[in-house]
Design a protein around this motif. Structure first.
Motif, mmCIF file in Angstrom:
data_model
loop_
_atom_site.group_PDB
_atom_site.id
_atom_site.type_symbol
_atom_site.label_atom_id
_atom_site.label_comp_id
_atom_site.label_asym_id
_atom_site.label_seq_id
_atom_site.Cartn_x
_atom_site.Cartn_y
_atom_site.Cartn_z
ATOM 1 N N ALA A 69 32.389 41.680 42.157
ATOM 2 C CA ALA A 69 32.435 42.156 43.541
ATOM 3 C C ALA A 69 31.246 41.608 44.335
ATOM 4 N N ALA A 70 30.083 41.566 43.703
ATOM 5 C CA ALA A 70 28.890 41.042 44.400
ATOM 6 C C ALA A 70 29.091 39.562 44.755
ATOM 7 N N ARG A 71 29.695 38.816 43.844
ATOM 8 C CA ARG A 71 29.978 37.402 44.124
ATOM 9 C C ARG A 71 30.985 37.273 45.266
ATOM 10 N N ALA A 72 32.046 38.093 45.227
ATOM 11 C CA ALA A 72 33.072 38.045 46.281
ATOM 12 C C ALA A 72 32.441 38.400 47.626
ATOM 13 N N LEU A 73 31.527 39.363 47.628
ATOM 14 C CA LEU A 73 30.854 39.747 48.874
ATOM 15 C C LEU A 73 29.990 38.589 49.397
ATOM 16 N N ASP A 74 29.311 37.885 48.502
ATOM 17 C CA ASP A 74 28.524 36.707 48.927
ATOM 18 C C ASP A 74 29.432 35.683 49.602
ATOM 19 N N ILE A 75 30.596 35.440 48.979
ATOM 20 C CA ILE A 75 31.531 34.444 49.534
ATOM 21 C C ILE A 75 32.025 34.910 50.905
ATOM 22 N N LEU A 76 32.344 36.204 50.972
ATOM 23 C CA LEU A 76 32.830 36.772 52.246
ATOM 24 C C LEU A 76 31.763 36.601 53.347
ATOM 25 N N CYS A 77 30.522 36.983 53.032
ATOM 26 C CA CYS A 77 29.441 36.936 54.040
ATOM 27 C C CYS A 77 29.185 35.504 54.503
ATOM 28 N N ALA A 90 36.109 46.682 42.690
ATOM 29 C CA ALA A 90 36.065 45.215 42.718
ATOM 30 C C ALA A 90 37.392 44.645 43.219
ATOM 31 N N TRP A 91 38.487 45.268 42.819
ATOM 32 C CA TRP A 91 39.819 44.843 43.284
ATOM 33 C C TRP A 91 39.856 44.822 44.815
ATOM 34 N N LYS A 92 39.341 45.888 45.436
ATOM 35 C CA LYS A 92 39.373 46.001 46.898
ATOM 36 C C LYS A 92 38.428 44.974 47.545
ATOM 37 N N VAL A 93 37.242 44.825 47.000
ATOM 38 C CA VAL A 93 36.263 43.897 47.587
ATOM 39 C C VAL A 93 36.792 42.458 47.508
ATOM 40 N N ILE A 94 37.353 42.110 46.350
ATOM 41 C CA ILE A 94 37.874 40.742 46.183
ATOM 42 C C ILE A 94 39.033 40.523 47.163
ATOM 43 N N ASP A 95 39.877 41.528 47.311
ATOM 44 C CA ASP A 95 41.018 41.389 48.224
ATOM 45 C C ASP A 95 40.531 41.198 49.664
ATOM 46 N N THR A 142 39.133 28.226 45.461
ATOM 47 C CA THR A 142 38.005 29.165 45.403
ATOM 48 C C THR A 142 38.171 30.016 44.142
ATOM 49 N N PRO A 143 37.066 30.580 43.649
ATOM 50 C CA PRO A 143 37.183 31.426 42.443
ATOM 51 C C PRO A 143 37.862 32.759 42.717
ATOM 52 N N LEU A 144 38.072 33.084 44.012
ATOM 53 C CA LEU A 144 38.561 34.430 44.341
ATOM 54 C C LEU A 144 39.902 34.757 43.701
#
Ligand code: FAD
Length: 388
Positions: free
Chosen positions: A260-268, A333-338, A353-355
């Motif tokens: 989730a932290a990685r997905a948040l980095d990608i999102l930001c 994590a499911w929600k953050v990645i989505d 992307t790894p997402l």
């Protein structure tokens, strides 16, 4: 409560962080390309050999294995930090040996089994699988019907296991079977060390799954297992199995935090760069809500994981906390990645992307080692004082 890592444990966790960033992350584009072209979720063999050599040279093998078999005996709290780092990448890599079976073995082996199974496992010379699930028994392992009956000094196993990860590659499978029908899960379930070449043990088929996972169906037809390969006490297999499952569930919570932290980095990063209707996405209230919600829930899941690990290190009963954190962290994590995939638009739907791999992986994690609904049930039953 004090989750602070000792200086030594902090250094080990930081080392794992650098190993993930310097060695595993650079392989991601290759891993993604191979998976997208149908080659499965795997590193190139040459990379795997090199990565094994690097991680071994860095002293990262056997991190939570007992010292008397050559491990570093890290506490659970330190393993949370280690697994959060590992969760950040989709490059598939487990620091040998895989912790859950390790803990089950360490809690149960005889001297002979320590030499023959635990020590080589800790050295990374062998890999193992766990066979619990059956076509008629998934969430409810007490419904299993695979039988083990004595035949002189040996045991004869008959039954069918399904969804077994690594069954085809594993040198041995820890296989759960009923040894006393009347007692069932409470006093009638036992664990056996079944070698890949044991007569009567066969892998029927591979079952490809989402997120790059592959599981196997296994058949036991008069499978003969030597008497000394009974793991733990006859009939008392349930508790060590729960110890094993608890280890994986907590590990999964830490991976979920890392993912989730990685997905948040990608999102930001994307939200700051992408301009729509004259403004960066980062200026939009919806996106800001996703970012704040993700950061807050990652923080909560991380604290829950450390709290649960700390209690395990103190020898406390954490059955309810393990269910809470496994369900909370995987759903989180499911929600953050989505949300990260949504924010990336079409790019979030690509295999570049790894997402998407993270999404598939976390989707399976909401099922294995207990679906969310089962863990919620455990928590509710405990609060309401209900038996099953
Ligand atoms: C990727 C992957 C790897 C796996 N690896 C292994 C392995 O290595 N070894 C192994 O033994 N097994 C493994 N499994 C199996 C896994 O542990 C089971 O799939 C899991 O326990 C759920 O069992 P089931 O699939 O039979 O679902 P079921 O038990 O049929 O449940 C289906 C759904 O019904 C609902 N449900 C069931 N009971 C209740 C209830 N009491 N209250 C409310 N809702 C309920 C839940 O939503 C649940 O998802 C793996 C599974 C996956 C997906």
């Amino acid at each position: 409560m004090d989750f602070d890592l000792s200086e030594e444990h902090r250094m080990i966790a930081d080392l794992v962080g650098r190993f993930v960033a310097d060695e595993l992350m650079p392989l991601e584009s290759d891993v993604l390309a191979r998976e997208a072209s149908g080659g499965g979720l795997a590193m190139a063999e040459a990379d795997r050999v090199r990565i094994d050599a690097v991680s071994r040279a860095l002293g990262l093998w056997g991190l939570d294995a007992p010292e008397d078999v050559g491990g570093a005996d890290l506490p659970m709290v330190a393993m949370i930090a280690v697994n959060e780092h590992l969760g950040r990448t989709v490059t598939p890599y487990t620091l040998p040996p895989d912790s859950p079976n390790l803990r089950m073995l360490a809690a149960t082996v005889t001297e002979r089994q320590r030499e023959a199974y635990l020590a080589p496992y800790v050295r990374g010379d062998t890999i193992s699988a766990i066979g619990i699930s059956e076509p008629g028994a998934g969430s409810d392992p007490s419904a299993m019907i695979t039988r083990a009956v004595r035949d002189g000094e040996d045991w004869i196993l008959n039954g069918r296991k399904i969804w077994i990860s690594r069954a085809a590659e594993a040198d041995f499978t820890i296989l759960m079977a009923v040894t006393d029908r009347d007692k069932g899960a409470r006093g009638g379930m036992s664990a056996f060390l079944v070698d890949r070449d044991a007569p009567g043990f066969s892998v029927l088929r591979a079952i490809p799954m989402i997120g790059g996972a592959v599981t196997y169906e296994v058949v036991l037809e008069d499978c003969r297992v030597a008497g000394w390969k009974l793991l733990g006490t006859e009939g008392q297999g349930f508790a060590p199995m729960q110890l094993r499952l608890g280890t994986r569930r907590l590990e999964m919570a830490a991976w979920s935090v890392g993912m989730a932290a990685r997905a948040l980095d990608i999102l930001c990063e994307h939200a700051s760069q992408r301009v729509t209707f004259g403004q960066p996405l980062a200026q939009r209230g919806v996106i800001q809500g996703w970012v704040a919600d993700a950061a807050t829930s990652i923080h909560a899941a991380r604290l829950m994981a450390y709290d649960c690990a700390w209690k395990i290190d103190q020898g406390r009963d954490t059955r309810v906390e393990i269910s809470m954190v496994k369900a909370f962290a995987t759903e989180m994590a499911w929600k953050v990645i989505d949300h990260a995939m949504q924010a990336l638009g079409a790019m979030g739907m690509t295999k570049e992307t790894p997402l998407q791999l993270m999404a598939g992986k976390i989707r399976t994690m909401r099922i294995y080692d207990g679906p969310t609904e089962i863990h919620d049930w455990v928590v509710a039953r405990s609060l309401l004082g209900l038996k099953r």
